[in-house]
Design a protein around this motif. Structure first.
Motif, short mmCIF file in Angstrom:
data_model
loop_
_atom_site.label_atom_id
_atom_site.label_comp_id
_atom_site.label_asym_id
_atom_site.label_seq_id
_atom_site.Cartn_x
_atom_site.Cartn_y
_atom_site.Cartn_z
N MET A 1 2.18 2.54 -3.37
CA MET A 1 1.26 2.88 -4.45
C MET A 1 1.25 4.39 -4.66
O MET A 1 1.36 5.16 -3.73
CB MET A 1 -0.14 2.43 -4.08
CG MET A 1 -0.38 1.00 -4.45
SD MET A 1 -1.99 0.54 -3.89
CE MET A 1 -1.84 -1.22 -4.01
N ASP A 2 1.05 4.76 -5.89
CA ASP A 2 0.96 6.18 -6.21
C ASP A 2 -0.50 6.60 -6.19
O ASP A 2 -1.36 5.86 -6.65
CB ASP A 2 1.54 6.44 -7.60
CG ASP A 2 3.04 6.35 -7.58
OD1 ASP A 2 3.62 6.77 -6.56
OD2 ASP A 2 3.62 5.84 -8.54
N PRO A 3 -0.77 7.78 -5.67
CA PRO A 3 -2.16 8.25 -5.73
C PRO A 3 -2.56 8.54 -7.16
O PRO A 3 -1.72 8.83 -8.02
CB PRO A 3 -2.14 9.52 -4.88
CG PRO A 3 -0.74 9.96 -4.84
CD PRO A 3 0.11 8.73 -5.00
N LYS A 4 -3.84 8.47 -7.41
CA LYS A 4 -4.32 8.75 -8.77
C LYS A 4 -4.28 10.25 -9.02
O LYS A 4 -4.57 11.04 -8.13
CB LYS A 4 -5.75 8.25 -8.90
CG LYS A 4 -5.82 6.74 -8.88
CD LYS A 4 -7.24 6.24 -8.96
CE LYS A 4 -7.26 4.72 -8.98
NZ LYS A 4 -8.60 4.18 -8.91
N THR A 5 -3.91 10.62 -10.18
CA THR A 5 -3.87 12.04 -10.55
C THR A 5 -5.25 12.45 -11.02
O THR A 5 -5.78 11.85 -11.96
CB THR A 5 -2.88 12.26 -11.70
OG1 THR A 5 -1.79 11.37 -11.53
CG2 THR A 5 -2.40 13.69 -11.75
N PRO A 6 -5.84 13.45 -10.38
CA PRO A 6 -7.15 13.88 -10.87
C PRO A 6 -7.03 14.58 -12.21
O PRO A 6 -6.11 15.38 -12.42
CB PRO A 6 -7.67 14.81 -9.77
CG PRO A 6 -6.49 15.19 -8.98
CD PRO A 6 -5.42 14.17 -9.18
N LEU A 7 -7.93 14.28 -13.10
CA LEU A 7 -7.87 14.90 -14.43
C LEU A 7 -8.58 16.24 -14.46
O LEU A 7 -8.29 17.09 -15.27
CB LEU A 7 -8.50 13.97 -15.46
CG LEU A 7 -7.72 12.69 -15.76
CD1 LEU A 7 -8.44 11.88 -16.81
CD2 LEU A 7 -6.32 13.01 -16.23
N GLU A 8 -9.55 16.40 -13.56
CA GLU A 8 -10.30 17.66 -13.55
C GLU A 8 -9.86 18.48 -12.34
O GLU A 8 -9.40 17.94 -11.35
CB GLU A 8 -11.81 17.42 -13.47
CG GLU A 8 -12.39 16.74 -14.68
CD GLU A 8 -12.43 15.22 -14.50
OE1 GLU A 8 -12.26 14.76 -13.37
OE2 GLU A 8 -12.61 14.52 -15.51
N LEU B 1 0.83 -1.21 0.00
CA LEU B 1 0.00 0.00 0.00
C LEU B 1 0.86 1.26 0.00
O LEU B 1 0.58 2.23 -0.70
CB LEU B 1 -0.90 -0.03 1.24
CG LEU B 1 -2.01 0.99 1.32
CD1 LEU B 1 -2.96 0.80 0.15
CD2 LEU B 1 -2.77 0.82 2.62
#
Lengths: 171, 1031
Positions: free
Chosen positions: A161-168, A158
């Motif tokens: 893991m890389d956090p997700k990049t928000p696109l908006e 855990l």
């Protein structure tokens, strides 16, 4: 440099024997030719060696029940005792495997011709020895897993893991 | 040759160890018991006073009693300005009057109910509290007077009820009530000279509603029994209650008067008669040249004189630009019953505040006029009404940029030795409260504007090292000096040599000898007055752990106040944006940088001369409060937009010139303005605008939530706003609480580890908001209910929705949002009338999936592709009534989080998130749940140790804001609303700093001692080994 006042010539044998042999010295004889006539004990020795080698090879297997009992006794919590036992369980087989050639050295029969490993009489004991040591390691691995020290679950990865990049972008 | 061992070595080492042991012993005894008052500070504010009462006026009172528009009655030490006591009333309990009676203070308060209290002048505790059941208060129908003979109180409330109360016990002596349905609203009571055929009467003055105007009605009641003696209906036409003044009286022997303005006349009625005298205003003021330019009708100014005096003021707006006031002092002639002008105050620009008092030892009246006509100086002018001359004209420094004009003043005079001493208390427009005294040391001011704080922005201080690269020791900007490299080098060298003098202190501080040489820091008592004295050293630097910050508060009155989070909250700078500035938003657009100071953007809405809305933006240096003007054309320190404000937010773009974050401002023409408007910023904005979504004007009371998008067209330079989605709430529902995830939040762990070492992954949408709506009066006789919506702010979808029925809608509903959590509280009435009622705290946790080890494989998150989160919810009974909610934030988000509740019992409580975990097992916990260390379900604990504010009374907390520090464990917590309370809080305990008890000196001394022993013994050992080699 000092001058050579005296010297031995090792290449040339002494021309003449002047000194009497000490008592009990039977003189230089051909030992090999003497042994050739006495075959029976040689065969016994070989068998004995192989038997001994099997004893050595099976020794880790005999320890397994005791080690299993110790593992069961030490519990699955991460404590100094259980960790020490598990570490011992992991390291002693590795150490044994590393020193395997020395362990079996004295049961080795020197042979003038090169014998392939599988043809040698110690092949089976050696393989058994390795298998039993590996079994001990597996025991240790099982213990590590039971203690939760093996990174096998999602939670172990855990942190990487890389956090997700928000696109908006919302404000 | 090896050194021979010193002979006294054994003695030395014994001595050394003895010292060491002694040191250990002393550090143990110096344990710090409490950090209260060291890591936290608390300012007790009361708001801007608009009423004052003095208990004694001959020898001067020790304290002044004031009432404020924050519904606080307080006693302030006259000499120093310290708060002696205060009574914080309920939010809707307006103070109608305070009055000094028999050495104590009588207060009339209330809105829906009515209270008369006698407060002890020393402690503020009520001696008695009289509250008539079923009666309330009206806007101006409350008055109190005391009778001369027995010192009892005549109290009027709701414009209809007159009572006589025993001033010692609060017992009712009699009660007179106006007839039900009467068209008269009474507004004043006065004891005065009776008319023929009556003795000892109390007059009750009322305004009778007529068709076009009010007419005056005077009711005479018998003072002893409350029986109606006579009603006088005076033929009159009065527009409003402010046009009537009650004068004189206060004794059965003195004449009482009513003066009122009726069109162009000043009419005065001697109470007990029914024929008023009449003077034409024009004639009356014809001798006063200042009134020639009168712009608006004359008005009365109430001087707040006690009963028995008949002086009053008539004031009018004059001047070409309606910007000046002229005023005359009048007095009623006892023989003719007409008013005569006794003093002309003349014309003064700006606002004037008035007050009057009785000159001690005489029956004369002194009148104060406080005004300013200079940006730096205000003038206090005291006039002796009898001698008709100015007795005091004092210029006092009063910075217009900080305080602006006077709003209230109170004059106090007392005898000291032979002379008369003057004290003047006054409030200014920004909300602060000041005192001027003849004795220089007794002038003070309280920054009461902090009681009106509505928002705070927390600024990190610049690092000292970085700062010195740009600014030298003298504070000069290096680049401005234009020096050669050699000069630079010499300067750097000298500055380093200068810094050497700090080396011993630095070394000492590193070894923490505080436990050695000084005792643990002790909280020193201080008062709010001291923080106004600006003694903070400039420039400011960050401390080692970033615990010290600047808190910039913006207030409802339009003031910015920068407060040091350390040093007991010293005020660093303050700035008042003059009249009409409604500060909408304050945003830090640049943090302290290597070369550049932090910049604060202030966005305020004002009106221009034509009542059109104007949005103004200022850029301030956050360290000094001064306009930040870099000289660049595109970065003005002040700019404006000719439209009203809708929203302003930071964009994730940094402008390349000034390294400020770009601001996006949406105005009510639905236009977007970026700030700055340079070419690269416009390009960047155009690139971003595709993915930029925002909401506008989401506020309490709204009926829907809408999302917007920017449209950038290639043809025009204008950038418009286009609505993209709307979530309308069902009929009857309106927004009661809003929460958004803080933009600066860092999520350290992406999932939650379960007992079996599996993971449930957190929902990672940064763009969702919590909206709670309430239907307070549903149809079909249902009880009020609330609905919680989690709305994706990008596409407007509802991620989660839950309804709570039987909710007490009049109780405050609060919500906060962080990471994947939402916490909200409300009052539950229970399903039936007999079921348990109480506050509930609900916790929601959002996960990507309800299955363990399930993660949507993607490096990006888009609201348009994401699935709905899996929400786990649980409610917990909560024993406290909360008025504000916040959550701790740390630098990396690793520490546990505490939910901070500001309670209506004036304290702050920290609840660990573990207690608000929706996964807490409701039955006996299983082995896996135990492994996960979940606490079995229980109500939220109510432990005294959870209170951050320990025993302090932190009045009316409206907001709790937190800021991370460089220490991962520690958060700076700022609670404000009326009082300001700042503390440091570590939700997971301070795991990253050494314990206070840890004796660094002991460690260092042990090392030193060992090194010394080594130094001594090493030659001995070498010697010995050498000898052994020989033999």
């Amino acid at each position: 440099m000092a001058a050579h006042n005296w010297k031995f010539d090792f290449a040339a044998p002494e021309p003449k024997r002047t000194i009497v042999d000490p008592p009990g010295f039977s003189g230089l004889k051909d030992v090999a030719s003497k042994n050739q006539g006495n075959r029976g004990p040689v065969v016994d020795n070989e068998l004995l060696k192989v038997k001994k080698a099997w004893d050595v090879a099976l020794a880790p297997g005999k320890q397994l029940p005791m080690q299993a009992f110790m593992l069961w006794m030490s519990g699955n919590s991460v404590q100094i005792f259980s960790v020490a036992i598990t570490a011992m369980l992991m390291f002693s087989p590795i150490k044994a495997l590393m020193s395997m050639s020395q362990v079996f050295e004295r049961y080795e029969t020197p042979s003038p011709v090169k014998v392939s490993f599988m043809d040698s009489k110690l092949a089976l004991p050696k393989v058994t020895f390795v298998a039993l040591q590996l079994l001990t390691i597996l025991f240790g691995m099982y213990k590590l897993n039971a203690m939760g020290l093996l990174p096998t679950s999602h939670s172990d990865w855990l942190a990487f893991m890389d956090p997700k990049t928000p696109l908006e972008y919302a404000a | 040759m090896a050194p021979s061992p010193p002979r006294g070595l054994a003695i030395w080492s014994v001595a050394l160890w003895t010292i060491l042991l002694a040191l250990i012993a002393t550090t143990v005894s110096a344990l710090d018991e409490s950090q209260s008052g060291i890591i936290d500070w608390h300012h007790r504010w009361i708001g801007a006073p608009h009423m004052a009462a003095n208990v004694r006026n001959v020898r001067g009172s020790n304290s002044v009693y004031v009432a404020t528009d924050k519904n606080v009655i307080a006693s302030i030490k006259a000499k120093s300005g310290e708060l002696l006591w205060r009574q914080v009333l309920r939010e809707n309990e307006i103070v109608h009057a305070i009055r000094a009676v028999t050495g104590n203070v009588v207060s009339l308060t209330g809105t829906r109910d009515f209270h008369v209290r006698l407060l002890d002048s020393k402690t503020g505790q009520p001696h008695w509290d009289f509250s008539p059941a079923g009666e309330g208060s009206s806007e101006f129908g409350q008055a109190v007077t005391s009778t001369r003979e027995d010192g009892n109180l005549i109290v009027l409330n709701e414009g209809a009820n007159v009572r006589k109360l025993n001033s010692k016990t609060g017992a009712q002596i009699w009660h007179w009530k106006a007839e039900a349905g009467s068209a008269t609203t009474y507004f004043s009571v006065l004891e005065a000279n009776a008319f023929a055929g009556a003795e000892d009467v109390v007059y009750v003055l009322g305004l009778q509603r007529g068709i076009a105007a009010f007419s005056l009605e005077v009711v005479a009641l018998e003072s002893a029994t409350g029986k109606l003696v006579k009603t006088f209906n005076i033929k009159s036409k009065i527009d409003k209650v402010e046009d009537v003044l009650t004068l004189g009286g206060g004794s059965p022997l003195k004449n009482g008067y009513v003066a009122w303005l009726e069109q162009d006349y000043l009419k005065i009625l001697n109470l007990g008669t029914d024929k008023p005298t009449q003077s034409t205003l024009k004639v009356l003021i014809s001798d006063i040249p200042d009134f020639e330019q009168l712009q608006a009708p004359l008005t009365f100014v109430d001087l707040g004189l006690p009963e028995g005096y008949t002086q009053f003021l008539l004031a009018g707006t004059v001047g070409e630009y309606n910007d000046a006031k002229a005023a005359v002092l009048l007095e009623i002639d006892q023989s003719t019953g007409k008013a005569e002008i006794i003093y002309d105050f003349g014309e003064r620009t700006g606002f004037s505040a008035w007050s009057a008092t009785i000159i001690p030892g005489t029956e004369d009246v002194a009148v104060l006029r406080a005004y300013r006509n200079d940006p730096d100086i205000a003038i206090l002018e005291v006039v002796n009404a009898k001698e008709r001359k100015v007795t005091l004209e004092q210029e006092i420094p009063l910075d217009f940029e900080k305080f602006a004009h006077f709003t209230f003043a109170s004059l106090e005079q007392y005898t000291k030795g032979q002379g008369v001493q003057t004290r003047i208390y006054f409030s200014t427009m920004d909300g602060s409260f000041h005192a001027f005294s003849d004795a220089e040391s007794e002038s003070w001011y309280r920054e009461e504007s902090l009681a009106y704080a509505k928002d705070v922005e927390i600024v990190d201080l610049p690092e000292r090292k970085l700062w010195t690269q740009d600014v030298d020791e003298a504070g000069h900007v290096r680049s401005a000096k234009n020096e050669s490299i050699v000069a630079h080098y010499i300067e750097r060298l000298t500055s380093h040599v200068h810094q050497l003098k700090d080396l011993p202190a630095f070394l000492l501080s590193y070894a923490n000898p505080s436990s050695l040489f000084t005792k643990a820091p002790v909280a020193v008592p201080y008062s709010e007055v001291q923080i106004g004295v600006n003694n903070t050293i400039q420039p400011l630097y960050r401390d080692q752990f970033g615990l010290r910050k600047i808190l910039i508060f913006s207030t409802e009155k339009g003031k910015l106040i920068a407060v040091d989070s350390a040093n007991k909250g010293q005020i660093i700078w303050s700035r008042f944006f003059s009249m009409g500035h409604d500060i909408k938003n304050i945003i830090i657009i640049r943090h302290a940088n290597v070369r550049l100071p932090p910049v604060l953007a202030v966005i305020a809405q004002t009106e221009d001369g034509g009542k059109n809305k104007v949005t103004r933006m200022y850029r301030l240096n956050a360290l000094t409060g001064k306009d930040y003007d870099s000289g660049n054309f595109f970065f003005p320190s002040a700019s404006w937009i000719p439209a009203g404000y809708l929203n302003a937010f930071k964009l994730p773009i940094e402008d390349p010139d000034e390294k400020t974050q770009v601001l996006c401002l949406v105005d009510d023409r639905m236009h977007i303005t970026t700030f700055p408007t340079t070419e690269p910023v416009e390009q960047a904005f155009k690139a971003l605008s595709e993915d930029l979504y925002f909401t506008l004007e989401n506020k309490i009371g709204g009926k829907e939530v809408s999302g917007y998008k920017a449209i950038v067209s290639a043809e025009t330079d204008r950038m418009d706003v286009e609505p993209t989605w709307t979530v309308p709430f069902p009929e009857g529902e309106e927004i009661v609480a809003l929460a958004e995830r803080p933009s600066y939040e860092v999520m350290s762990s992406l999932g939650r580890v379960l007992g079996d070492r599996g993971v449930i992954y957190k929902y990672q949408n940064p763009n969702y908001a919590t909206v709670i709506t309430a239907n307070k009066t549903p149809k079909n006789g249902m009880a009020p209910y609330i609905t919680v919506y989690l709305i994706d702010t990008v596409k407007g979808s509802i991620l989660y929705q839950a309804t709570h029925e039987n909710v007490g809608a009049e109780h405050k509903i609060l919500a906060t949002q962080f990471e994947n959590n939402v916490v909200y509280t409300f009052w539950s009435e229970g399903e039936t009338s007999t079921s348990a009622k109480g506050f509930q705290a609900v916790s929601l946790e959002l996960y990507e999936s309800n299955l363990r080890n399930q993660r949507i494989k993607s490096d990006t998150f888009s609201s348009f592709t994401a699935e709905k989160p899996h929400v786990i919810a649980q409610s917990f009974p909560f024993s406290q009534a909360a008025s504000a909610i916040g959550v701790t934030t740390t630098k990396a988000g690793i520490s546990a989080k505490d939910i901070l509740f500001g309670l209506s019992r004036h304290s702050i409580m920290a609840i660990n998130q573990r207690y608000l975990d929706p996964r807490r097992p409701t039955s006996a916990p299983t082995a896996l749940e135990k492994e996960e260390m979940l606490i079995p379900y229980s109500p939220i604990p109510d432990d005294a140790r959870l209170f951050l504010s320990y025993n302090l009374e932190v009045a009316n907390i409206k907001k709790i804001v937190t800021s991370p520090t460089l220490l991962e464990s520690t958060t700076v917590v700022v609670a404000f609303g009326q009082d300001v309370f700042v503390t440091r809080h570590a939700a997971s305990k301070t795991f990253d700093i050494l314990n206070e008890d840890f004796s660094k000196s002991q460690l260092v001394l042990t090392i030193v001692a060992l090194a010394a022993v080594l130094f001594v013994t090493k030659p001995m050992v070498v010697n010995k080994q050498l000898r052994e080699l020989w033999y």
